[in-house]
Scaffold this active site. Structure first.
Site, PDB file in Angstrom:
ATOM      1  CG  HIS A 155      -7.101   6.649   6.579  1.00 48.76           C
ATOM      2  ND1 HIS A 155      -6.243   5.603   6.828  1.00 48.76           N
ATOM      3  CD2 HIS A 155      -7.736   6.325   5.425  1.00 48.76           C
ATOM      4  CE1 HIS A 155      -6.348   4.686   5.867  1.00 48.76           C
ATOM      5  NE2 HIS A 155      -7.260   5.104   5.004  1.00 48.76           N
TER       6      HIS A 155
ATOM      7  CG  HIS B   9      -1.871   1.189   1.199  1.00 43.59           C
ATOM      8  ND1 HIS B   9      -1.662   2.291   1.992  1.00 43.59           N
ATOM      9  CD2 HIS B   9      -2.974   1.464   0.456  1.00 43.59           C
ATOM     10  CE1 HIS B   9      -2.613   3.182   1.743  1.00 43.59           C
ATOM     11  NE2 HIS B   9      -3.420   2.707   0.826  1.00 43.59           N
TER      12      HIS B   9
ATOM     13  CG  HIS C 200      -4.531   7.499  -1.810  1.00 42.93           C
ATOM     14  ND1 HIS C 200      -3.337   6.996  -1.403  1.00 42.93           N
ATOM     15  CD2 HIS C 200      -5.476   6.690  -1.296  1.00 42.93           C
ATOM     16  CE1 HIS C 200      -3.542   5.925  -0.663  1.00 42.93           C
ATOM     17  NE2 HIS C 200      -4.839   5.701  -0.586  1.00 42.93           N
TER      18      HIS C 200
ATOM     19  CG  HIS D 183     -10.492   7.102   2.369  1.00 44.01           C
ATOM     20  ND1 HIS D 183      -9.451   7.867   1.916  1.00 44.01           N
ATOM     21  CD2 HIS D 183      -9.964   5.907   2.700  1.00 44.01           C
ATOM     22  CE1 HIS D 183      -8.339   7.156   1.953  1.00 44.01           C
ATOM     23  NE2 HIS D 183      -8.622   5.958   2.418  1.00 44.01           N
TER      24      HIS D 183
ATOM     25  CG  HIS E 243      -9.428   0.901   2.532  1.00 43.61           C
ATOM     26  ND1 HIS E 243      -9.630   1.634   1.385  1.00 43.61           N
ATOM     27  CD2 HIS E 243      -8.628   1.636   3.323  1.00 43.61           C
ATOM     28  CE1 HIS E 243      -8.966   2.772   1.478  1.00 43.61           C
ATOM     29  NE2 HIS E 243      -8.337   2.800   2.642  1.00 43.61           N
TER      30      HIS E 243
ATOM     31  CG  HIS F 165      -7.833   1.408  -1.837  1.00 37.77           C
ATOM     32  ND1 HIS F 165      -7.655   2.531  -2.593  1.00 37.77           N
ATOM     33  CD2 HIS F 165      -6.937   1.502  -0.823  1.00 37.77           C
ATOM     34  CE1 HIS F 165      -6.699   3.286  -2.055  1.00 37.77           C
ATOM     35  NE2 HIS F 165      -6.242   2.691  -0.974  1.00 37.77           N
TER      36      HIS F 165
ATOM     37  CG  PHE G  27      -2.699   7.833   2.361  1.00 38.36           C
ATOM     38  CD1 PHE G  27      -3.766   7.302   3.069  1.00 38.36           C
ATOM     39  CD2 PHE G  27      -2.917   8.961   1.587  1.00 38.36           C
ATOM     40  CE1 PHE G  27      -5.032   7.876   3.005  1.00 38.36           C
ATOM     41  CE2 PHE G  27      -4.178   9.544   1.517  1.00 38.36           C
ATOM     42  CZ  PHE G  27      -5.231   9.001   2.225  1.00 38.36           C
TER      43      PHE G  27
END
Ligand code: C2O
Length: 347
Positions: free
Chosen positions: A248, A94, A114, A244, A278, A123, A265
């Protein structure tokens, strides 16, 4: 000069990248590992015998399921880094795609999944292989990831499963976990609403992000990224931006410079609860598609033909295209239907 007709990584180009503006990281797989592997084209799994994998919400998991997932993750975490199925390799994978560690084919432009239309399909692929690997580690080809159903009033607290055994991550903002998640958390504000008030705000916010503000594909899917330097764009879709990004940020440890792990990320997939987070986004992609009747959300060959590589549960490197992942049934899984209370919470 050749211009690629889709986005794809050149696996021989993995290099150091910026995890934060002030932090150079190297998330690359062990030298030449992938670059020398011979990929095969993706093939849909045959679920006619085993049936579909059914992803369930975290708040409805039973004891046997939790025991299974715990065992699978424990094994995954015990595999050596040289094994692409290991948890550390999954996390690093990732990182490579969110920090621009690979150049694109025929270009020195890097790939970041992203902030553009690759967000949902990438994803989905990533979770698909992750889920298959977990299942194979416990010899269960019906194993399915759970989803943290944070858009459901029953599931707006940080999941219990994430606080046990191999799901624990010390780099989290634990002070948040006695509160209802704020799906529109901006990182600055402290707890502004409590209990039912926050639940209601979340439901209205979901309505906005999935319905009112996402009536066109480009608003939900993110901006169109095209190959090469000139093809760059940065414009996340409504749900990518929030919940999203915001979830996070809400989970990651506030005293870390990038709110690692979940808040940045490059480090996010080191938190085992990245995956249930996710899985919910993956589910919401389909909820949006069904509600707006957008079964082919983007009819553009660049998007449809863009591809990535993942190791599968048999250590085989697989090339998989965006067009391969538009139907979860073909991928061998489905999401259990859960309450969509927010559908009648138009603000
Ligand atoms: Cu690729 Cu939630 O991040």
């Amino acid at each position: 000069k050749t211009i690629a007709s889709e986005i794809s990584p050149n696996l021989t180009t993995c290099h150091d990248s910026y995890g934060r503006p002030d932090l150079l990281v190297n998330c690359c797989p062990p030298l030449s590992d992938e670059a020398s592997a011979v990929p095969v084209d993706y093939q849909f799994p045959d679920s006619s015998k085993s049936g579909l994998r059914v992803r369930r919400p975290v708040h409805l998991l039973d004891h046997d399921y939790v025991a299974k997932y715990t065992k699978a993750l424990t094994i995954m975490k015990s595999l050596p880094h040289s094994d692409p199925r290991s948890f550390s390799r999954q996390a690093q994978l990732h990182c490579t795609f969110c920090t621009g560690a690979y150049d694109q084919k025929h270009s020195s432009a890097s790939i970041d999944i992203h902030g553009n239309w690759l967000f949902f399909p990438f994803h989905r692929m990533y979770l698909h292989f992750h889920e298959r690997i977990l299942g194979s580690l416990i010899g269960d080809d019906t194993f399915a990831l759970p989803f943290w159903n944070w858009d459901n009033p029953e599931s707006m607290l940080f999941p219990d499963i994430c606080l046990e055994g191999p799901f624990v991550d010390s780099q989290r903002e634990f002070t948040h976990f006695k509160h209802v998640v704020n799906l529109n958390y901006d990182g600055e504000m402290e707890i502004v609403a409590e209990g039912q008030e926050q639940v209601d705000a979340n439901l209205a916010f979901m309505y906005n992000q999935v319905i009112s503000a996402a009536k066109k594909p480009e608003l939900f899917m993110g901006c169109p990224l095209y190959p090469g330097e000139d093809g760059f764009c940065n414009g996340p879709g409504t749900v990518e931006k929030a919940p999203h990004n915001t979830v996070h940020y809400w989970v990651g440890l506030a005293s870390n410079p990038g709110r690692e792990n979940m808040g940045a990320f490059y480090s996010a997939a080191w938190d085992p609860c990245f995956y249930p987070h996710h899985a919910n986004l993956d589910r919401i992609w389909d909820v949006w598609r069904d509600l707006h009747g957008m079964h082919l959300p983007i009819n553009d060959t660049v998007w449809l033909n863009s591809y990535f590589y993942f190791y599968d549960e048999n250590l085989q490197l697989v090339k998989i295209k965006v067009s391969d992942v538009l139907n979860t049934t073909k991928l061998g899984y489905t999401n259990e239907k859960t309450d969509l209370t927010w559908l009648n919470r138009r603000p």
